[in-house]
Design an enzyme around this catalytic site. Sequence first.
Site, short mmCIF file in Angstrom:
data_model
loop_
_atom_site.label_atom_id
_atom_site.label_comp_id
_atom_site.label_asym_id
_atom_site.label_seq_id
_atom_site.Cartn_x
_atom_site.Cartn_y
_atom_site.Cartn_z
N SER A 413 0.82 -1.21 0.00
CA SER A 413 0.00 0.00 0.00
C SER A 413 0.86 1.26 0.00
CB SER A 413 -0.89 0.03 1.25
OG SER A 413 -1.87 -0.95 1.19
N PRO A 414 0.30 2.35 -0.53
CA PRO A 414 0.99 3.63 -0.38
C PRO A 414 1.09 4.02 1.10
CG PRO A 414 -0.80 3.76 -2.00
CD PRO A 414 -0.96 2.46 -1.29
N GLN A 491 1.21 6.86 -7.30
CA GLN A 491 -0.04 7.45 -6.82
C GLN A 491 0.11 8.97 -6.82
OE1 GLN A 491 -1.40 7.74 -2.61
NE2 GLN A 491 -2.93 6.21 -3.22
N TYR A 572 -8.51 14.56 0.80
CA TYR A 572 -7.61 15.40 0.02
C TYR A 572 -8.40 16.09 -1.09
CZ TYR A 572 -4.10 12.94 2.75
OH TYR A 572 -3.37 12.44 3.79
N ARG A 620 -8.27 5.62 -6.08
CA ARG A 620 -8.56 5.30 -4.67
C ARG A 620 -9.70 6.19 -4.19
NH1 ARG A 620 -4.89 4.20 0.69
NH2 ARG A 620 -4.77 2.21 -0.38
N ARG A 715 0.88 -1.68 7.05
CA ARG A 715 1.73 -1.88 8.23
C ARG A 715 2.50 -3.20 8.21
NH1 ARG A 715 -2.50 1.28 9.55
NH2 ARG A 715 -2.13 3.10 10.90
#
Length: 763
Positions: A413-414, A491, A572, A620, A715
């Site tokens: 994941s980013p 991304q 965002y 996303r 994580r």
Amino acid sequence: MKIACLGGGPAGLYFAISMKLRNPAHEITVFERNRPDDTFGWGVVFSEETFDNITANDPVSAATIRANFAYWDDIAVHYRGERIVSGGHGFSGIGRKQLLMLLQERARQLGVDLRFQTDVADPAELAQNYELVIACDGLNSRTRTQFAEHFRPSIDSRKNKFVWLGTKQKFDDAFTFIFEETEHGWIWAHAYQFDADTATFIIECSEATWQKFGFGAMSQGENCRACERIFAKYLGGHSLMSNAAHIRGSAWLNFPRVLCEKWSYRNIALMGDAAATAHFSIGSGTKLAMESAVALSNYLHSEPTLEAAFAKYENARRTEVLRLQSAARNSLEWFEDVERYLHLDPVQFNYSLLTRSQRISHENLRLRDKAWLEGAEAWFQRLAGASDNKVRRPMFAPFKLRDMTLKNRIVVSPMAQYKAVDGCPTDWHLVHYGERAKGGAGLVCIEMTCVSPEGRITPSCTGLYAPAHEAAWKRIVDFVHAETDAKICCQLGHSGAKGSTQLGWQEMDAPLPEGNWPVMSASATAWSERNQQARAMTRADMDRVRQQFVAAAEMADRAGFDMLELHCAHGYLLSSFITPLTNLRTDEYGGSLENRMRYPLEIFHAVRAVWPEQKPISVRISACDWVGAEGIEPKDAVEIARLLQEAGVDICDVSAGQTSTRAKPVYGRMFQTPFSDRIRNETGMATMAVGNIFEPDHVNSILMAGRADLVCLARPHLADPYWTLHAAAKFADRGESWPLPYHPGRDQLYRISHSAEPTAQAV
């Protein structure tokens, strides 16, 4: 102690038995308004684990119950003309009437006073005459209602309709699920044997199908005849029977999910369905009742006061009840939404059904029926276009988007690193992304990389708006391509109102102590009271930002990235247009969802026009704002995905939340996967699942059930860059490639890893 049990079902009878076993001097009376041989259910299901607990409590009653069991090991699913059978499930059933008669006899042996056809109109009066009252008076508990202000019950009436019937047709070889498509919609049955010649036959359907059939206007006999016609080929000429004369009308019900904040008040304790219910599709209602009876009887003898015993009872049992209710909720919601899955291949549909509650994991299925699971895994690999015939877990299946083929379904994941200098990635990024690409993941997605200096989240976020950025990213991409077989995704995003904030390990989303730059958003809003108010974007702003995205995409292509992702989530800039929480515009970019999606889609179309045709683009999204109807809800996310799909987006990266400080997310294992599941299976769009996914078993279950096409882990990859290779070694899967210099380490890991199949992991 003078004790009254209000209700003569399994909870009341077994509590009376358990108390007498601990102290025969207890004076216990069970009050039951019905006759001894009245019962309004059919069969009761037990797992071996549950029955072990009952045996430990009272071997005598356990032996008599076991002697009357019907056993089965298989689950059979009839779906689209196929019958799929898997084994190793190990359940047993007994008639509810037979169970009650056996418990009544055991209670009498121990000196319990059983008073049938005795209706207690006022539980409060009963509580004045007894030291302890156990209110096990069922789903429609009079006690719970009378003292509702103290027990504070929550009752959720679920969507589907169901009717509990019986039949003399035998289903003694398997617990059987039957799904039938009719002129009025899908209808299905849960069938299982509970004695030598009788089986339970629960029929369930959506409210819409129930209405179209007109079941509500039928008598119980007419309902049985109508259902016999629907399931005729499975009933072998046998009839369906109802024993619900106590229910007015057709006997169809909506399942009520009951949970109380408190289970005790003064000298009264709730037990069984009066306290909490578990959906019939996981067969745990009787389990909860009898195990609660054992627990409370223990605490009443170990604790110094009634109050202390009640406190321990609630603390200990609530955790177990909530765990089972969570599994039951997963199961009932699967059946409520089953029409979402009725396009699935029978193999995948069966897997989805078996794992619906999340109590059965991928590796647990292997322990139950290795041959069946390996057959399903082989099917998955064939569907994925695997080039060999090896049986491998779903996480190691290839996946293709346009001309990009991933070697497996694992995505890094980013994850923001906050280590850039003036937007430029550094050696930290080379090592960080290089290690994770070497670690075996099929796709590595870089952190949100911003299209302008003012579009950065923090001063240390990466960018793609200068030649130096392009050169630095090209160095990283070239390393990934030269030294690994991973693909790498860029991304792109713009921070919007959440920009000009501190680093992640400082104070997340908080303004900089000094040096803040102006921010803009869909509307003149602020992320929080502490953050600066963003400027509402003008048309000129929108044109400029669109061109910045285009320029960044062109740089990403020249840098060699295999895939592009637009960040339209987490509050965002592009996300601020989508959610009504931050989009307050009154022009053509505000109001309806179609209007709110207009600008993100403008960005996508502009980027798609310059991004090579053979390379895929992902978007996303935040599929849920976690604020209820005021924000984006999962049903809205489906429509968002449809618009993206129609625009030509290749895959939807389904995240959630982080769009408002008001959000109240419900965390848990794989907690965002249901959003991906819904989008994928209602639109047919490919999806990526994210959110607290940390075990290989999670990944394999998500993929095999068709809940996502790719699985993103964040994580776990921070803690272990080689997570994928370590998972392969754990499973004795040698199909994943290691970097050549690391082969000695690989070989040692293979030697010390157990070669046998792993034990099942809890889910």
